[in-house]
Scaffold this motif. Sequence first.
Motif, PDB file in Angstrom:
ATOM      1  N   PHE A   1      -1.489   2.118   9.843  1.00 38.97           N
ATOM      2  CA  PHE A   1      -2.226   2.781   8.763  1.00 38.97           C
ATOM      3  C   PHE A   1      -2.859   4.095   9.207  1.00 38.97           C
ATOM      4  O   PHE A   1      -3.068   4.991   8.401  1.00 38.97           O
ATOM      5  CB  PHE A   1      -3.328   1.860   8.227  1.00 38.97           C
ATOM      6  CG  PHE A   1      -2.849   0.845   7.230  1.00 38.97           C
ATOM      7  CD1 PHE A   1      -2.529   1.219   5.931  1.00 38.97           C
ATOM      8  CD2 PHE A   1      -2.710  -0.490   7.578  1.00 38.97           C
ATOM      9  CE1 PHE A   1      -2.088   0.296   5.011  1.00 38.97           C
ATOM     10  CE2 PHE A   1      -2.273  -1.426   6.660  1.00 38.97           C
ATOM     11  CZ  PHE A   1      -1.962  -1.032   5.367  1.00 38.97           C
TER      12      PHE A   1
ATOM     13  N   ILE B   1       0.827  -1.211   0.000  1.00 36.10           N
ATOM     14  CA  ILE B   1       0.000   0.000   0.000  1.00 36.10           C
ATOM     15  C   ILE B   1       0.857   1.256   0.000  1.00 36.10           C
ATOM     16  O   ILE B   1       0.496   2.271  -0.604  1.00 36.10           O
ATOM     17  CB  ILE B   1      -0.972  -0.008   1.205  1.00 36.10           C
ATOM     18  CG1 ILE B   1      -2.053  -1.085   1.007  1.00 36.10           C
ATOM     19  CG2 ILE B   1      -1.615   1.348   1.424  1.00 36.10           C
ATOM     20  CD1 ILE B   1      -2.919  -0.895  -0.238  1.00 36.10           C
ATOM     21  N   GLU B   2       2.039   1.192   0.643  1.00 37.89           N
ATOM     22  CA  GLU B   2       2.942   2.354   0.636  1.00 37.89           C
ATOM     23  C   GLU B   2       3.516   2.627  -0.751  1.00 37.89           C
ATOM     24  O   GLU B   2       4.041   3.714  -0.997  1.00 37.89           O
ATOM     25  CB  GLU B   2       4.093   2.120   1.623  1.00 37.89           C
ATOM     26  CG  GLU B   2       3.685   2.239   3.084  1.00 37.89           C
ATOM     27  CD  GLU B   2       4.827   1.991   4.036  1.00 37.89           C
ATOM     28  OE1 GLU B   2       4.738   2.423   5.196  1.00 37.89           O
ATOM     29  OE2 GLU B   2       5.830   1.359   3.622  1.00 37.89           O
TER      30      GLU B   2
ATOM     31  N   PRO C   1       2.513   7.899  -4.443  1.00 27.98           N
ATOM     32  CA  PRO C   1       2.629   6.918  -3.355  1.00 27.98           C
ATOM     33  C   PRO C   1       3.717   7.312  -2.368  1.00 27.98           C
ATOM     34  O   PRO C   1       4.703   7.965  -2.726  1.00 27.98           O
ATOM     35  CB  PRO C   1       2.978   5.616  -4.080  1.00 27.98           C
ATOM     36  CG  PRO C   1       2.473   5.812  -5.477  1.00 27.98           C
ATOM     37  CD  PRO C   1       2.644   7.270  -5.767  1.00 27.98           C
TER      38      PRO C   1
ATOM     39  N   PRO D   1      -0.884   3.977  -5.258  1.00 26.21           N
ATOM     40  CA  PRO D   1      -1.583   5.236  -4.968  1.00 26.21           C
ATOM     41  C   PRO D   1      -2.755   5.061  -4.008  1.00 26.21           C
ATOM     42  O   PRO D   1      -3.433   4.038  -4.015  1.00 26.21           O
ATOM     43  CB  PRO D   1      -2.077   5.688  -6.355  1.00 26.21           C
ATOM     44  CG  PRO D   1      -2.127   4.443  -7.169  1.00 26.21           C
ATOM     45  CD  PRO D   1      -1.001   3.589  -6.672  1.00 26.21           C
ATOM     46  N   GLU D   2      -2.973   6.074  -3.199  1.00 23.67           N
ATOM     47  CA  GLU D   2      -4.089   6.091  -2.257  1.00 23.67           C
ATOM     48  C   GLU D   2      -5.405   5.897  -3.007  1.00 23.67           C
ATOM     49  O   GLU D   2      -5.668   6.561  -4.013  1.00 23.67           O
ATOM     50  CB  GLU D   2      -4.111   7.439  -1.528  1.00 23.67           C
ATOM     51  CG  GLU D   2      -5.176   7.574  -0.483  1.00 23.67           C
ATOM     52  CD  GLU D   2      -4.616   7.499   0.927  1.00 23.67           C
ATOM     53  OE1 GLU D   2      -5.419   7.267   1.835  1.00 23.67           O
ATOM     54  OE2 GLU D   2      -3.402   7.670   1.109  1.00 23.67           O
ATOM     55  N   GLY D   3      -6.230   4.980  -2.538  1.00 23.73           N
ATOM     56  CA  GLY D   3      -7.546   4.759  -3.131  1.00 23.73           C
ATOM     57  C   GLY D   3      -7.592   3.696  -4.207  1.00 23.73           C
ATOM     58  O   GLY D   3      -8.660   3.418  -4.762  1.00 23.73           O
TER      59      GLY D   3
ATOM     60  N   LEU E   1      -9.635   0.382   3.852  1.00 16.09           N
ATOM     61  CA  LEU E   1      -8.837  -0.463   2.975  1.00 16.09           C
ATOM     62  C   LEU E   1      -9.387  -1.893   2.932  1.00 16.09           C
ATOM     63  O   LEU E   1      -9.620  -2.453   1.850  1.00 16.09           O
ATOM     64  CB  LEU E   1      -7.385  -0.471   3.448  1.00 16.09           C
ATOM     65  CG  LEU E   1      -6.432  -1.436   2.753  1.00 16.09           C
ATOM     66  CD1 LEU E   1      -6.231  -1.026   1.303  1.00 16.09           C
ATOM     67  CD2 LEU E   1      -5.093  -1.492   3.472  1.00 16.09           C
TER      68      LEU E   1
ATOM     69  N   LYS F   1      -8.233   4.570   8.097  1.00 13.41           N
ATOM     70  CA  LYS F   1      -7.752   4.121   6.787  1.00 13.41           C
ATOM     71  C   LYS F   1      -7.758   2.598   6.659  1.00 13.41           C
ATOM     72  O   LYS F   1      -8.105   2.055   5.611  1.00 13.41           O
ATOM     73  CB  LYS F   1      -6.330   4.656   6.542  1.00 13.41           C
ATOM     74  CG  LYS F   1      -5.769   4.257   5.181  1.00 13.41           C
ATOM     75  CD  LYS F   1      -4.398   4.871   4.930  1.00 13.41           C
ATOM     76  CE  LYS F   1      -3.844   4.434   3.583  1.00 13.41           C
ATOM     77  NZ  LYS F   1      -2.524   5.058   3.302  1.00 13.41           N
TER      78      LYS F   1
ATOM     79  N   ARG G   1      -6.611   9.720 -10.113  1.00 14.13           N
ATOM     80  CA  ARG G   1      -7.927   9.111  -9.936  1.00 14.13           C
ATOM     81  C   ARG G   1      -8.851   9.762 -10.968  1.00 14.13           C
ATOM     82  O   ARG G   1      -9.246  10.920 -10.821  1.00 14.13           O
ATOM     83  CB  ARG G   1      -8.423   9.343  -8.504  1.00 14.13           C
ATOM     84  CG  ARG G   1      -9.740   8.671  -8.151  1.00 14.13           C
ATOM     85  CD  ARG G   1      -9.544   7.180  -7.958  1.00 14.13           C
ATOM     86  NE  ARG G   1     -10.776   6.536  -7.533  1.00 14.13           N
ATOM     87  CZ  ARG G   1     -11.108   6.280  -6.279  1.00 14.13           C
ATOM     88  NH1 ARG G   1     -10.282   6.649  -5.290  1.00 14.13           N
ATOM     89  NH2 ARG G   1     -12.236   5.665  -5.991  1.00 14.13           N
TER      90      ARG G   1
ATOM     91  N   ILE H   1      -1.534  11.893  -7.525  1.00 19.20           N
ATOM     92  CA  ILE H   1      -1.411  11.148  -6.270  1.00 19.20           C
ATOM     93  C   ILE H   1      -0.053  10.453  -6.315  1.00 19.20           C
ATOM     94  O   ILE H   1       0.204   9.668  -7.219  1.00 19.20           O
ATOM     95  CB  ILE H   1      -2.529  10.094  -6.133  1.00 19.20           C
ATOM     96  CG1 ILE H   1      -3.915  10.751  -6.262  1.00 19.20           C
ATOM     97  CG2 ILE H   1      -2.414   9.349  -4.817  1.00 19.20           C
ATOM     98  CD1 ILE H   1      -5.042   9.740  -6.426  1.00 19.20           C
TER      99      ILE H   1
ATOM    100  N   ASN I   1      -6.631  10.641   8.408  1.00 23.58           N
ATOM    101  CA  ASN I   1      -7.426   9.466   8.040  1.00 23.58           C
ATOM    102  C   ASN I   1      -7.252   8.355   9.083  1.00 23.58           C
ATOM    103  O   ASN I   1      -6.580   7.366   8.844  1.00 23.58           O
ATOM    104  CB  ASN I   1      -7.000   8.977   6.648  1.00 23.58           C
ATOM    105  CG  ASN I   1      -7.953   7.940   6.074  1.00 23.58           C
ATOM    106  OD1 ASN I   1      -8.954   7.575   6.708  1.00 23.58           O
ATOM    107  ND2 ASN I   1      -7.646   7.448   4.881  1.00 23.58           N
TER     108      ASN I   1
END
Length: 559
Positions: A207, A74-75, A105, A78-80, A219, A215, A114, A103, A212
């Motif tokens: 996380f 996840i790191e 990472p 990209p977020e989402g 996720l 998160k 996005r 975005i 957030n």
Amino acid sequence: MLQTRNIERTRAQESTNAIEKLYISMRHLFTRGFYKPMGISGETLLKSLLLLRPEIYGSIAESKTELDGLVYVIERLPEGIEQCQFINLTTDEGYKDAHFKPIIPLKRRRNCYRIDKDQMNIEITRGRSEIYDILTHLTFLFIESHKIQERVSINEGKNLTREWLHLEDIVLHQKEISKDEKEVLIVHLCSILGRPFDEVSAIYSVFSSKDNPYKFFNLIYWLGKLALQEVLEGKKRTITFSSLLIEQIGHHIYGEIWANNIKYILEENNLLKRPLHIISANMHSVLNSIYASEALPDKAKAYQGFELYQLLSNENSKPLQEKVMDFASKNGLIYVKDTSGTNINVQIIDTDKINVSSSALDKKQSLEDKPVIIVMDYAFGEQAYETMDELLKPYQKGKQKVHLNVKSISVMGKAGILEGGKGDIMIPSAHIFEGTADNYPFKNELKKEDLEGFGIQVFDGSMISVLGTSLQNKDLLKFFHNSTWNVIGLEMEGAHYQKAIQSASKIRGNISKDVKVRYAYYASDNPLETGATLASGGLGMTGVTPTYAITQQILKQIF
């Protein structure tokens, strides 16, 4: 009796075969232009990854959810992305000029966009290695999502578990919850993930952030939600590659622009014909080694040895870092922020303009030879060949070709070590390219004894350049370490750099055949040691001593 046949394959042989299949499958899918990771088209990729069971992905082949591997992946995505059914890999196609907000990472320098609630576009500007990196991470993510789906759906998908419905209610309605309610939800997640309370609670905290805090809940919900949609509604997640990306990959489009920008700046500052020393490293160690003691005289008196560099490496030392940079900019440093898309920034240091009373430099020799140092930030996998190959080519000045006077090329980087631990140093004598046994022996100007005496272990031997750090397991690494290959560590760029250097110096005549090369790596992890893989976290202050020890030895040899 002569042994004529060995019928049973070892795990190392199976792993080698799995990596080969992964490599071929990813190339095939890329050429094809699209695929569905959990469909028939992605089956070979998925099966190969499960067979390989890379160390970085921990319990990927078990029914329980792999938590440390999830953090690692996840790191680097990209977020989402867990919410997106459609993932498009593109080249730089102008999205930055539209309303889309990039975005980036946390642990990878790449622009992602996005497009809408169902689509994420990821820009690929660093070559095939970046594609392999993303595809393996996404495959891991989708495997984990289906583990969640299998635990929360009952009666062949006609019903969902009570724990899942509770999680869905919290996530979709964005409810604020108390500490007690949070712990109840974590207990429910234990059932969903097949993990004990203490592990899930610890990962929740990893996380969680001020912006957030929930998160991890989001996720897990969206990973499971999209997997449920795939199984129950036939809404398959799809990965596509843009036509322009397929056309451009492997043609050095970004590397050529990047290298030409550097040569143009060298010419503009009358540095093009000066002796050049190229260093592939981070953006702080050469800068601080040369300028920090002069820029911060009071701190230099108070902090002895590498203590000053530890101070500057602290995340709270931004004002001091800015002071060093400001001083350096007035004393020979030109900072070249990348605009080509390679994401490789560069520092050009004219040593003739340095106030060289610093202990890192020899004043007499510096002023006599007037070398120029080019520090380039880390490349990524195959991108190392593209950028170094283009940088070593002659500069086209009208109809005239100007050959660069490259005296030395030094590569300092992080690598996985197979003997020793985090922070130890590796001095390679050859680079071996994984999967092909292509090998690049060379004379390394850095020797084991050069780096001894700093309180850390130093190892010398061969290094293996891998397709991706996430495509290794213990069986394969033990084979390389224990066999006559005598491999001491693994990284992603060495063979690519050396291929470019050898072709430029020994075949194409772009630079002198007498160019000196230096390679040294410090250990970011030990993939053979449980709990010491990259997924266990970064080096922190442990990396300061090896980083600056290597840097100062490189500078000592240059001057």
